[in-house]
Design an enzyme around this catalytic site. Structure first.
Site, PDB file in Angstrom:
ATOM      1  N   GLY A  25      24.071  28.004   5.851  1.00  0.00           N
ATOM      2  CA  GLY A  25      23.987  29.401   6.266  1.00  0.00           C
ATOM      3  C   GLY A  25      24.702  29.797   7.118  1.00  0.00           C
ATOM      4  O   GLY A  25      24.445  30.718   8.251  1.00  0.00           O
ATOM      5  N   ALA A  26      26.179  29.619   6.924  1.00  0.00           N
ATOM      6  CA  ALA A  26      27.129  30.107   8.105  1.00  0.00           C
ATOM      7  C   ALA A  26      27.786  31.495   7.710  1.00  0.00           C
ATOM      8  O   ALA A  26      28.443  31.911   8.401  1.00  0.00           O
ATOM      9  CB  ALA A  26      28.490  29.055   7.788  1.00  0.00           C
ATOM     10  N   GLY A  29      24.464  35.914  10.675  1.00  0.00           N
ATOM     11  CA  GLY A  29      23.424  35.660  12.013  1.00  0.00           C
ATOM     12  C   GLY A  29      23.994  34.309  12.698  1.00  0.00           C
ATOM     13  O   GLY A  29      24.938  34.269  13.190  1.00  0.00           O
ATOM     14  N   GLY A  31      24.200  31.350  11.952  1.00  0.00           N
ATOM     15  CA  GLY A  31      25.309  30.288  11.747  1.00  0.00           C
ATOM     16  C   GLY A  31      26.623  30.899  11.984  1.00  0.00           C
ATOM     17  O   GLY A  31      27.478  29.897  12.344  1.00  0.00           O
ATOM     18  N   SER A 154      11.430  27.054  14.767  1.00  0.00           N
ATOM     19  CA  SER A 154      11.194  28.297  15.380  1.00  0.00           C
ATOM     20  C   SER A 154       9.684  27.958  16.062  1.00  0.00           C
ATOM     21  O   SER A 154       8.873  27.276  15.717  1.00  0.00           O
ATOM     22  CB  SER A 154      10.980  29.266  14.266  1.00  0.00           C
ATOM     23  OG  SER A 154      10.216  30.444  14.744  1.00  0.00           O
ATOM     24  N   TYR A 180       5.539  29.857   6.243  1.00  0.00           N
ATOM     25  CA  TYR A 180       6.645  29.733   7.064  1.00  0.00           C
ATOM     26  C   TYR A 180       6.371  28.926   8.349  1.00  0.00           C
ATOM     27  O   TYR A 180       7.248  27.853   8.640  1.00  0.00           O
ATOM     28  CB  TYR A 180       7.025  31.231   7.417  1.00  0.00           C
ATOM     29  CG  TYR A 180       8.145  31.223   8.752  1.00  0.00           C
ATOM     30  CD1 TYR A 180       9.395  31.152   8.225  1.00  0.00           C
ATOM     31  CD2 TYR A 180       7.804  31.396  10.198  1.00  0.00           C
ATOM     32  CE1 TYR A 180      10.633  31.154   9.000  1.00  0.00           C
ATOM     33  CE2 TYR A 180       9.002  31.343  11.118  1.00  0.00           C
ATOM     34  CZ  TYR A 180      10.245  31.198  10.565  1.00  0.00           C
ATOM     35  OH  TYR A 180      11.335  31.181  11.266  1.00  0.00           O
TER      36      TYR A 180
END
Length: 302
Positions: A25-26, A29, A31, A154, A180
């Protein structure tokens, strides 16, 4: 916004020359910010993400921010285990030794959906895809002789435990908040058991709460959703204290590089320190071992 350290401040004085860091996920955001910080510190950064165009754009941006840095890109679709396997092979080719695997990618509060392998989309993306990738990269991590796995979790794990009997919402009415929470709980359990299983190979693992960060991750959230989160935060004695991506990435970068964590693993981190603000069900050793076994079976079957 509260003044917190940034990812760039965390790597001040840290030399990662000769180290390889893989980030999922780079392309946006946290990442993206993590990639910049690790590249500035001298690491060979392997950027992975689902969108090839966004990945290429991020690589150019990081190169501009960290002149001379070594940057590689590998397309990775965590919602298809065949794609995960292909990406793992490609990552192994560009980085035969991996010092940091940062499992950063994720989705949040999505409408109900399934991955190509039939996993519920939140736990499939946030956990099962990363679980499969991590297992495949263990030889490269072990080769580093002191590698770290950083799993993005999270405080939202408090929204729900994993349903061991029905992790993919096949027999329950879907609740995107509980789903989630389960996915983020799964990340913590994965880090805990990975640390137990892999520490003798010199691999330590950490789960990270980055804070409430203003990123595109919240694109599926309505005003009512934010209101509900504020209520939940208030019930836990806190508030939705937003931070920037530069600040939000600090803890995961700290997990990747801090000398303070050299002899520690299997812990939950926030605000650049070890935190005990974790639900009992998310740090139970027996649950972590059971969840690993379930994850192995489901991924091997897919």
């Amino acid at each position: 916004m509260t003044q917190r350290p940034t990812a760039l401040q965390v790597v001040e004085g840290i030399d990662l020359s000769g180290k390889a860091c893989v980030i999922t996920g780079a392309s946006s955001g946290l990442g993206r910010e993590s990639a910049r910080a690790l590249a500035v510190a001298g690491a060979h950064v392997v950027l992975t993400a689902r969108n090839p165009d966004a990945l290429a754009q991020t690589a150019r941006w990081v190169a501009g921010e960290a002149p001379g840095a070594r940057i590689s890109t590998v397309p990775l679709d965590l919602t298809a285990l065949a794609g995960v396997r292909a990406a793992a092979r490609a990552i192994g080719e560009v980085a035969p030794v991996i010092d940091v695997l940062m499992n950063n990618a994720g989705v949040m509060f999505t409408p109900f959906g399934r991955t190509r392998d039939g996993f519920e989309i939140q736990i499939g993306t946030n956990h099962f895809g990363h679980f499969a990738l991590t297992r495949l990269l263990v030889p490269q991590l072990a080769a580093a002789g002191g590698a770290r796995i950083v799993a993005l979790s999270s405080a939202g794990h408090a929204l729900g435990d994993v349903d061991f009997a029905d992790p993919n919402w096949e027999s329950r009415e879907y609740d995107k908040f509980a789903a989630y929470g389960a996915a983020k709980t799964a990340n913590i359990l994965h880090a805990k058991e990975a640390d137990r299983r892999l520490r003798e190979s010199g691999i330590r693992a950490y789960a990270v709460h980055p804070g409430t960060v203003a990123t595109s991750l919240a694109r599926y959230m309505s005003r009512a959703d934010f209101a509900r989160l504020r209520e939940l935060a208030a019930a836990r004695g806190g508030a939705l204290d937003l931070s920037t991506p530069e600040q939000g990435a600090a803890t995961q970068v700290w997990a990747a590089v801090s000398p303070e964590l050299a002899d520690t693993g299997g812990v939950y981190l926030e605000d650049c320190h070890v935190s005990d603000a974790v639900a009992p069900y998310a740090c139970d050793e027996g649950s972590a071992a059971d969840w690993w076994s379930i994850s192995e079976k489901l991924c091997d079957r897919a």
